[in-house]
Design a protein around this motif. Structure first.
Motif, mmCIF file in Angstrom:
data_model
loop_
_atom_site.group_PDB
_atom_site.id
_atom_site.type_symbol
_atom_site.label_atom_id
_atom_site.label_comp_id
_atom_site.label_asym_id
_atom_site.label_seq_id
_atom_site.Cartn_x
_atom_site.Cartn_y
_atom_site.Cartn_z
ATOM 1 N N MET A 199 0.857 -1.205 0.055
ATOM 2 C CA MET A 199 -0.019 0.046 -0.079
ATOM 3 C C MET A 199 0.765 1.154 -0.027
ATOM 4 N N SER A 200 0.801 2.062 -1.054
ATOM 5 C CA SER A 200 1.431 3.422 -0.975
ATOM 6 C C SER A 200 0.920 4.422 0.050
ATOM 7 N N ASN A 201 2.117 5.459 0.313
ATOM 8 C CA ASN A 201 1.630 6.340 1.241
ATOM 9 C C ASN A 201 1.050 7.429 0.561
ATOM 10 N N GLN A 202 -0.254 7.373 0.362
ATOM 11 C CA GLN A 202 -1.158 8.333 0.015
ATOM 12 C C GLN A 202 -2.655 7.953 0.315
ATOM 13 N N PRO A 203 -3.798 9.082 0.537
ATOM 14 C CA PRO A 203 -4.989 8.921 1.122
ATOM 15 C C PRO A 203 -5.550 7.544 0.456
ATOM 16 N N PHE A 204 -6.429 6.944 1.218
ATOM 17 C CA PHE A 204 -7.112 5.947 0.724
ATOM 18 C C PHE A 204 -8.454 5.499 1.538
ATOM 19 N N THR A 205 -9.207 4.961 1.065
ATOM 20 C CA THR A 205 -10.445 4.457 1.538
ATOM 21 C C THR A 205 -10.574 3.049 1.727
ATOM 22 N N LEU A 206 -11.347 2.509 2.629
ATOM 23 C CA LEU A 206 -11.163 1.014 2.883
ATOM 24 C C LEU A 206 -11.721 0.310 1.776
ATOM 25 N N SER A 207 -12.711 1.051 0.818
ATOM 26 C CA SER A 207 -13.168 0.306 -0.166
ATOM 27 C C SER A 207 -12.101 0.062 -1.275
ATOM 28 N N GLN A 208 -11.168 0.966 -1.225
ATOM 29 C CA GLN A 208 -10.170 1.010 -2.093
ATOM 30 C C GLN A 208 -9.118 -0.290 -1.732
ATOM 31 N N VAL A 209 -8.895 -0.351 -0.506
ATOM 32 C CA VAL A 209 -7.610 -1.308 -0.382
ATOM 33 C C VAL A 209 -8.591 -2.703 -0.031
ATOM 34 N N ARG A 210 -9.777 -2.758 0.275
ATOM 35 C CA ARG A 210 -10.536 -3.943 0.567
ATOM 36 C C ARG A 210 -11.934 -3.793 0.056
ATOM 37 N N PRO A 211 -12.055 -3.969 -1.210
ATOM 38 C CA PRO A 211 -13.396 -3.766 -1.865
ATOM 39 C C PRO A 211 -14.279 -4.846 -1.741
ATOM 40 N N ILE A 212 -15.560 -4.509 -1.526
ATOM 41 C CA ILE A 212 -16.633 -5.528 -1.361
ATOM 42 C C ILE A 212 -16.759 -6.456 -2.631
ATOM 43 N N ARG A 213 -16.976 -7.668 -2.499
ATOM 44 C CA ARG A 213 -16.848 -8.628 -3.602
ATOM 45 C C ARG A 213 -18.439 -9.369 -3.245
ATOM 46 N N GLU A 214 -18.919 -9.516 -4.363
ATOM 47 C CA GLU A 214 -20.346 -10.102 -4.425
ATOM 48 C C GLU A 214 -20.396 -11.530 -3.839
ATOM 49 N N ALA A 215 -21.106 -11.861 -2.797
ATOM 50 C CA ALA A 215 -21.297 -13.178 -2.413
ATOM 51 C C ALA A 215 -20.216 -13.574 -1.330
ATOM 52 N N MET A 216 -19.147 -12.735 -1.229
ATOM 53 C CA MET A 216 -17.922 -13.221 -0.469
ATOM 54 C C MET A 216 -17.868 -12.418 0.733
ATOM 55 N N THR A 217 -16.923 -13.153 1.565
ATOM 56 C CA THR A 217 -16.224 -12.258 2.670
ATOM 57 C C THR A 217 -14.915 -12.520 2.570
ATOM 58 N N VAL A 218 -14.262 -11.384 2.600
ATOM 59 C CA VAL A 218 -12.681 -11.231 2.329
ATOM 60 C C VAL A 218 -11.860 -10.687 3.337
ATOM 61 N N SER A 219 -10.821 -10.956 3.754
ATOM 62 C CA SER A 219 -10.164 -10.260 4.733
ATOM 63 C C SER A 219 -8.660 -9.975 4.226
ATOM 64 N N ARG A 220 -8.027 -8.885 4.531
ATOM 65 C CA ARG A 220 -6.606 -8.429 4.188
ATOM 66 C C ARG A 220 -5.986 -7.617 5.440
ATOM 67 N N PRO A 221 -4.710 -8.153 5.782
ATOM 68 C CA PRO A 221 -4.126 -7.589 6.608
ATOM 69 C C PRO A 221 -3.529 -6.448 6.364
ATOM 70 N N ALA A 222 -3.482 -5.569 7.263
ATOM 71 C CA ALA A 222 -3.024 -4.137 7.146
ATOM 72 C C ALA A 222 -1.404 -4.105 7.153
ATOM 73 N N ARG A 223 -0.786 -4.964 7.954
ATOM 74 C CA ARG A 223 0.616 -5.296 8.424
ATOM 75 C C ARG A 223 1.068 -4.071 8.916
ATOM 76 N N LEU A 224 0.748 -3.747 9.973
ATOM 77 C CA LEU A 224 1.373 -2.489 10.797
ATOM 78 C C LEU A 224 2.271 -3.452 11.654
ATOM 79 N N GLY A 225 2.277 -4.331 12.147
ATOM 80 C CA GLY A 225 2.884 -5.070 12.953
ATOM 81 C C GLY A 225 2.515 -6.589 13.180
ATOM 82 N N GLN A 226 3.511 -7.367 13.792
ATOM 83 C CA GLN A 226 3.162 -8.746 13.983
ATOM 84 C C GLN A 226 2.253 -8.946 15.321
ATOM 85 N N GLU A 227 2.799 -8.035 16.320
ATOM 86 C CA GLU A 227 2.480 -8.421 17.588
ATOM 87 C C GLU A 227 0.822 -7.673 17.994
ATOM 88 N N VAL A 228 0.383 -6.872 16.958
ATOM 89 C CA VAL A 228 -0.879 -6.182 16.986
ATOM 90 C C VAL A 228 -1.604 -6.451 15.666
#
Length: 217
Positions: free
Chosen positions: A1-30
């Motif tokens: 993910m580049s350092n610029q403004p973003f919305t959640l629907s840009q980084v993890r868009p909704i997909r029809e009939a699916m549940t999807v997860s994406r790690p933000a990768r801020l750190g391993q312990e949180v």
């Protein structure tokens, strides 16, 4: 993910009939994860041995809590704290996106202003103070901090560096985010990621409220 403004629907868009997860990768312990649920989908209740925070991002849905299946509606800009060993699932009729933050540390402090199991609108928790920048720590441990900030008109943060990766989210108003020599406009509902030690500043355009999730590792 580049350092610029973003919305959640840009980084993890909704997909029809699916549940999807994406790690933000801020750190391993949180662990910080973005979830998107398509209309009419659900996630089966499960529990963690630690407190978990859920931040409503886009769309709307219902969290299903406890053995009795109590339902709690969570909307964009709201925070829901779920105690350890509490069953928690989600479902949505129209689609939703939210952020999950798992507080793995046994020792942390959560502001008493937050009531477990009760969604809270973040921007209503902090007030503007005349000519000042107000801070409200919601949760902090030695490896993370989740804080709210309210900037009165004419205030701001001069360029500085943070000791960890961070995500700033605009809750109300707009600001110019300076990052490593470039300026970006950030509006309510948009977020910005800072890398550890990245030089950044915040210049509100009038009154401005934001949340900041900082992970220190």
């Amino acid at each position: 993910m580049s350092n610029q403004p973003f919305t959640l629907s840009q980084v993890r868009p909704i997909r029809e009939a699916m549940t999807v997860s994406r790690p933000a990768r801020l750190g391993q312990e949180v662990p910080v994860t973005w979830f998107s649920l398509g209309a009419g989908t659900s996630i089966t209740p499960e529990s963690y041995d630690c407190t978990t925070l859920y931040l409503g991002g886009e769309g709307s849905g219902t969290f299903v809590l406890g053995n009795d299946g109590r339902t709690v509606a969570v909307c964009p800009g709201q925070l829901l704290a779920v105690p350890p060993k509490t069953l928690c699932g989600t479902r949505t009729d129209t689609g939703m996106i939210y952020t999950e933050i798992i507080l793995k540390k046994e020792t942390f402090t959560m502001n008493s202003i937050l009531k477990a199991g009760q969604p809270t609108a973040l921007k209503n928790l902090i007030s503007y103070e005349e000519g000042s920048i107000a801070n409200l720590d919601l949760v902090h441990a030695d490896n993370m901090k989740f804080v709210l900030m309210a900037f009165d008109e004419g205030t701001g943060l001069t360029p500085h560096r943070a000791p960890g990766n961070a995500i700033l989210t605009a809750l109300e108003g707009k600001a110019i985010i300076g990052y490593e020599g470039k300026d970006y406009e950030l509006n309510a509902g948009e977020s910005f990621r800072f890398d550890k030690n990245g030089l950044h500043s915040v210049t509100p355009q009038g009154k401005f409220k934001m949340s900041l999730l900082l992970v220190i590792e």
